[in-house]
Design an enzyme around this catalytic site. Structure first.
Site: not given
Ligand code: AHR
Length: 545
Positions: A218, A341
């Site tokens: 991110e 994710e």
């Molecule tokens: O999964 C939780 C968080 O969500 C992670 O650390 C981040 O990459 C995302 O914003």
């Protein structure tokens, strides 16, 4: 709220049909309101086993209390790693596990997690200032990291469960040299370098052969607030030239967009292409969390049921839109999407322990999110090379919930078990036609979602067809045609719940579990299968030519 179904089903003759005589079933195809056409001769691509990947971050109760209990724990363990979790995870063939973050990764120094455990430093965890942890006061464990679980422990965990490690590299607070040395620590041949000897001192003489490396996380947010051009420059510094391969086919994953931010993808790709660095990129990470109006994991209303599924279904357009933009610069289509994710993120009102930051319960609604998302990845097997649900245990859409010696499998785990047959199979086209579901969302806007959807794949003589029915109350009777193959036999497995708010607890861990696979008879009449309301179904069909 209004929920209604549109009777926009298109009737057409079935070229090749079969009948399932198992329960539940109908024998009269005129009663079908939906159809599923599996086009065996229209392959999409091989479903990368890595699509069924996982994610472990040093966050709340994921590592400590989730994966790692310590060697001296009364919780049964394998060298400190929770045994029950290893056994259940191994059973669903996890191809890859991402670690150590998430946002945590850009504050992590891998050197803190090597060497004798008792001498490793205790550090402040990235998540310390989250209001939920602050509200707990004191030095609760989740605010600090003891570094007991480091690179050797993580790669051992991966070996135990049969997965490849996928390491997320710190781009925000460490130099590229540190990354290069992490690669050396992991992959340099036995006894070849000082770092290889340090690895051996940690119990692993032989190299880990780590292939997947995420360059930042991110980077548009917690990973550094970079612009796409700035990130492209970082990627070039970290990912080009300097990294020795040690005989491993290294695969670098770039920090991709936040959901639908197409400009992030467009500008980063353009910049990388102009500087001739696109060929160092193997995958482009996309993140998408779905959520619903009232945010509750269990106490949701009908609107929130559909809002969540609609939000999850955005994955389809995220994949196709980013893929299209990637193609503007990557004409040869070298780079694949890595959805590292994804999952349903609810309010923190149902976590099994207060220190489990972003911990939440999981219902059949989350199982549908998992099913429809995995189906989406399968249908885009030509574009998606890896995906990692967030997160493995005690956090967001987990497969497991644990606390001390307590352990359970969530409905999401059961979906992964049902869908495991797709791994490495050839995805083939599925055409689904069913009455669409329409509803008024939390903002009083009219929304709609397909009435049945899924994915199909073929491995050897087995066709796996997975299907979700998102309607809260209406089952769907679907006529199923397998075109291009002869059906020999079939079994069906269904995951549904008596009440959609049901969930598994430590006291009642088998409240939401799939049915055992039911053999279904195959006849000459067209198959009409009954998909229960609010369900995920797998049909495993033996086929011949
Ligand atoms: O999964 C939780 C968080 O969500 C992670 O650390 C981040 O990459 C995302 O914003």
């Amino acid at each position: 709220m209004t929920i209604f179904t549109r009777r926009d089903f298109v009737t057409s003759a079935v070229a090749a049909g079969f009948a399932l005589a198992g329960r539940p079933r109908l024998t009269d195809s005129r009663l079908a309101d939906s159809r599923l056409d599996v086009l065996v001769n229209e392959p999409i691509g091989t479903i990368a086993p890595e699509i069924y990947g996982h994610f472990v971050e040093h966050l709340g109760g994921v590592v400590y209390d989730g994966v790692w209990v310590g060697e001296k724990s009364r919780v049964p363990n394998l060298g400190g790693i929770r045994r029950a979790l290893v056994e259940a995870l191994r059973a669903i063939h996890p191809a890859v596990v991402r670690w150590p973050g998430g946002c945590f990764a850009d504050s992590y120094d891998w050197r803190d997690g090597i060497g004798p455990r008792e001498r490793r430093p205790r550090r402040t965890n990235f998540w310390i200032d989250d209001p939920h942890l602050q509200a707990l006061g004191g030095n609760v464990a989740a605010k600090y990291d003891p570094n007991e679980f480091g690179t050797n422990e993580f790669t051992r965990f991966c070996r135990l469960v049969g997965a490849e490690p996928y390491l997320a590299v710190n781009v925000r607070t460490l130099p590229a040299r540190s990354f290069m040395e992490w690669v050396e620590y992991c992959n340099s041949p036995a006894a070849s370098t000082t770092l290889a000897e340090q690895r051996a001192a940690g119990g692993d003489r032989e190299p880990f052969g780590v292939r997947y490396w995420g360059i930042g996380n991110e980077s548009w947010g917690c990973g550094g607030n970079f612009t796409p051009e700035e990130y492209a420059a970082e990627f070039r510094r970290f990912g080009t030239w300097a990294v020795p391969a040690y005989g491993v086919k290294l695969a670098f994953v770039g920090s991709g967009p936040n959901g639908g931010d197409l400009e992030w993808t467009r500008r980063a790709f353009r910049e990388l292409a102009e500087r001739r660095s696109l060929d160092r990129l193997w995958g482009w990470a996309l993140h998408h969390y779905c959520s619903a109006s009232n945010g509750e994991a269990v106490a949701f209303d009908d609107t929130a049921w559909y809002d969540l599924l609609g939000s999850a279904n955005r994955m389809e357009s995220l994949i196709t839109s980013h893929w299209q933009v990637m193609g503007e610069s990557d004409r040869e289509r070298r780079v694949k999407l890595v959805v590292d994710e994804w999952g349903a993120w609810h309010k923190m009102t149902t976590n099994v322990d207060p220190t489990h930051l972003f911990g939440q319960q999981s219902t059949i609604r989350d199982a549908l999110v998992a099913g429809l998302t995995l189906d989406t990845f399968n249908r885009h097997a030509d574009k998606v090379a890896m995906a990692n649900i967030a997160q493995l245990v005690n956090c967001i859409q987990s497969l497991f919930l644990t606390h001390e010696d307590q352990f359970l499998l969530t409905p999401t785990y059961h979906v992964f078990a049902m869908y495991a047959a797709h791994q490495g199979a050839r995805a083939v086209r599925l055409v689904a036609s069913a009455p669409a579901v329409s509803w008024t969302n939390g903002q009083q806007q009219e929304r709609s979602l397909w009435g049945l959807n899924g994915s199909a794949s073929v491995k050897g003589d087995v066709l796996t067809l997975t299907v979700t029915n998102p309607h809260l109350t209406e089952p769907r009777e679907a006529e199923i045609a397998v075109r291009g193959a002869t059906v020999r036999s079939a079994t069906a497995t269904t995951l549904a719940a008596r009440d959609v708010h049901d969930h598994n607890t430590f006291e009642a861990p088998r409240t939401v579990v799939p049915t055992a696979a039911q053999a279904v008879a195959v006849g000459s009449a067209p198959l009409v299968y009954h998909f229960p309301a609010a369900s995920v179904t797998k049909l495993e069909i033996a086929v011949g030519s």
